[in-house]
Design a protein around this motif. Structure first.
Motif, PDB file in Angstrom:
ATOM      1  N   ASP A 100     -53.580 -26.849 -70.291  1.00 31.37           N
ATOM      2  CA  ASP A 100     -53.348 -28.258 -70.641  1.00 31.37           C
ATOM      3  C   ASP A 100     -53.832 -29.192 -69.530  1.00 31.37           C
ATOM      4  OD1 ASP A 100     -52.245 -27.483 -73.061  1.00 31.37           O
ATOM      5  OD2 ASP A 100     -50.167 -27.814 -72.426  1.00 31.37           O
ATOM      6  N   ILE A 101     -53.638 -28.798 -68.283  1.00 32.44           N
ATOM      7  CA  ILE A 101     -54.130 -29.597 -67.160  1.00 32.44           C
ATOM      8  C   ILE A 101     -55.651 -29.679 -67.202  1.00 32.44           C
ATOM      9  CG2 ILE A 101     -54.406 -29.652 -64.639  1.00 32.44           C
ATOM     10  CD1 ILE A 101     -51.519 -28.489 -64.470  1.00 32.44           C
ATOM     11  N   LEU A 102     -56.308 -28.540 -67.411  1.00 33.39           N
ATOM     12  CA  LEU A 102     -57.774 -28.531 -67.467  1.00 33.39           C
ATOM     13  C   LEU A 102     -58.297 -29.388 -68.612  1.00 33.39           C
ATOM     14  CD1 LEU A 102     -58.364 -24.762 -66.658  1.00 33.39           C
ATOM     15  CD2 LEU A 102     -58.886 -26.704 -65.177  1.00 33.39           C
ATOM     16  N   VAL A 103     -57.604 -29.353 -69.750  1.00 29.74           N
ATOM     17  CA  VAL A 103     -57.991 -30.197 -70.883  1.00 29.74           C
ATOM     18  C   VAL A 103     -57.806 -31.668 -70.520  1.00 29.74           C
ATOM     19  CG1 VAL A 103     -57.398 -30.832 -73.258  1.00 29.74           C
ATOM     20  CG2 VAL A 103     -57.599 -28.419 -72.636  1.00 29.74           C
ATOM     21  N   SER A 104     -56.671 -31.999 -69.921  1.00 26.92           N
ATOM     22  CA  SER A 104     -56.410 -33.402 -69.570  1.00 26.92           C
ATOM     23  C   SER A 104     -57.379 -33.907 -68.502  1.00 26.92           C
ATOM     24  CB  SER A 104     -54.961 -33.595 -69.124  1.00 26.92           C
ATOM     25  OG  SER A 104     -54.743 -33.024 -67.848  1.00 26.92           O
ATOM     26  N   GLU A 105     -57.881 -33.017 -67.669  1.00 22.44           N
ATOM     27  CA  GLU A 105     -58.851 -33.394 -66.641  1.00 22.44           C
ATOM     28  C   GLU A 105     -60.274 -33.451 -67.206  1.00 22.44           C
ATOM     29  OE1 GLU A 105     -58.273 -34.444 -63.557  1.00 22.44           O
ATOM     30  OE2 GLU A 105     -56.119 -34.200 -63.803  1.00 22.44           O
ATOM     31  N   GLY A 106     -60.449 -33.065 -68.467  1.00 23.61           N
ATOM     32  CA  GLY A 106     -61.743 -33.183 -69.130  1.00 23.61           C
ATOM     33  C   GLY A 106     -62.739 -32.092 -68.817  1.00 23.61           C
ATOM     34  N   VAL A 107     -62.258 -30.926 -68.331  1.00 23.73           N
ATOM     35  CA  VAL A 107     -63.181 -29.838 -68.014  1.00 23.73           C
ATOM     36  C   VAL A 107     -63.008 -28.620 -68.922  1.00 23.73           C
ATOM     37  CG1 VAL A 107     -63.517 -30.547 -65.617  1.00 23.73           C
ATOM     38  CG2 VAL A 107     -61.700 -28.915 -66.182  1.00 23.73           C
ATOM     39  N   MET A 108     -62.125 -28.747 -69.918  1.00 22.97           N
ATOM     40  CA  MET A 108     -61.885 -27.647 -70.856  1.00 22.97           C
ATOM     41  C   MET A 108     -61.600 -28.256 -72.219  1.00 22.97           C
ATOM     42  SD  MET A 108     -61.304 -24.131 -70.861  1.00 22.97           S
ATOM     43  CE  MET A 108     -60.766 -23.766 -69.214  1.00 22.97           C
ATOM     44  N   ALA A 109     -62.116 -27.609 -73.241  1.00 20.72           N
ATOM     45  CA  ALA A 109     -61.774 -27.966 -74.620  1.00 20.72           C
ATOM     46  C   ALA A 109     -61.117 -26.750 -75.247  1.00 20.72           C
ATOM     47  CB  ALA A 109     -63.030 -28.365 -75.390  1.00 20.72           C
ATOM     48  N   THR A 110     -60.225 -26.991 -76.199  1.00 17.80           N
ATOM     49  CA  THR A 110     -59.588 -25.887 -76.908  1.00 17.80           C
ATOM     50  C   THR A 110     -59.603 -26.180 -78.402  1.00 17.80           C
ATOM     51  OG1 THR A 110     -57.362 -26.849 -76.780  1.00 17.80           O
ATOM     52  CG2 THR A 110     -58.027 -25.371 -74.981  1.00 17.80           C
ATOM     53  N   ARG A 111     -59.466 -25.139 -79.172  1.00 15.46           N
ATOM     54  CA  ARG A 111     -59.279 -25.280 -80.608  1.00 15.46           C
ATOM     55  C   ARG A 111     -58.606 -24.009 -81.116  1.00 15.46           C
ATOM     56  NH1 ARG A 111     -65.322 -24.570 -83.275  1.00 15.46           N
ATOM     57  NH2 ARG A 111     -65.507 -22.376 -82.817  1.00 15.46           N
ATOM     58  N   LYS A 112     -57.953 -24.150 -82.257  1.00 17.60           N
ATOM     59  CA  LYS A 112     -57.345 -22.994 -82.911  1.00 17.60           C
ATOM     60  C   LYS A 112     -58.135 -22.706 -84.169  1.00 17.60           C
ATOM     61  CE  LYS A 112     -52.706 -23.412 -81.130  1.00 17.60           C
ATOM     62  NZ  LYS A 112     -51.290 -23.466 -81.435  1.00 17.60           N
TER      63      LYS A 112
END
Length: 131
Positions: A100-112
């Protein structure tokens, strides 16, 4: 006497070019900003352990991205939490928060995605921050 030897530099360049070539799996470079900017920022915002583990997860996801461009999962990594924990030593209960931190920092995307009657979490480590 110079401590810089051209033969070592040439060897490093040769190795880098070989690893980055598509013929050898197209390995991904790790952007310098991850260590020069993001790591210190995460350390200031959170703590050293969270910052370190975020960077470990970022690199880990790069190592597990799907490099086959002929399918829908291209550039996505999809290890499960149990595998991530076993491979990295990060406790399972911490992984979601770190992602979640990496997503909020804009360096990771996720999907289900649907996966054999369940859902599977997919991760895409980005090379630059999402703006």
């Amino acid at each position: 006497m110079s401590i810089v030897n051209g033969s070592e530099a040439a060897e490093a360049i040769r190795q880098k070019e070989r690893l980055l070539s598509a013929d050898n799996g197209g390995y991904a470079p790790i952007p310098h900003f991850i260590y020069r900017e993001l790591l210190p920022e995460l350390k200031d915002k959170y703590d050293g352990q969270k910052a370190r583990d975020c960077i470990l997860l970022y690199g880990y996801m790069h190592a597990y991205t799907n490099g086959q461009s002929a399918n829908d999962a291209y550039m996505w990594a999809f290890p499960n939490v149990t595998q991530i924990a076993a491979d990295t030593g990060i406790h399972k209960d911490r992984i979601k928060g770190l992602i979640d931190i990496l997503v909020s920092e804009g360096v990771m995307a996720t999907r289900k995605i649907p996966w054999y009657g369940h859902t599977k979490k997919m991760y895409m480590p980005l090379y630059e921050r999402k703006k």
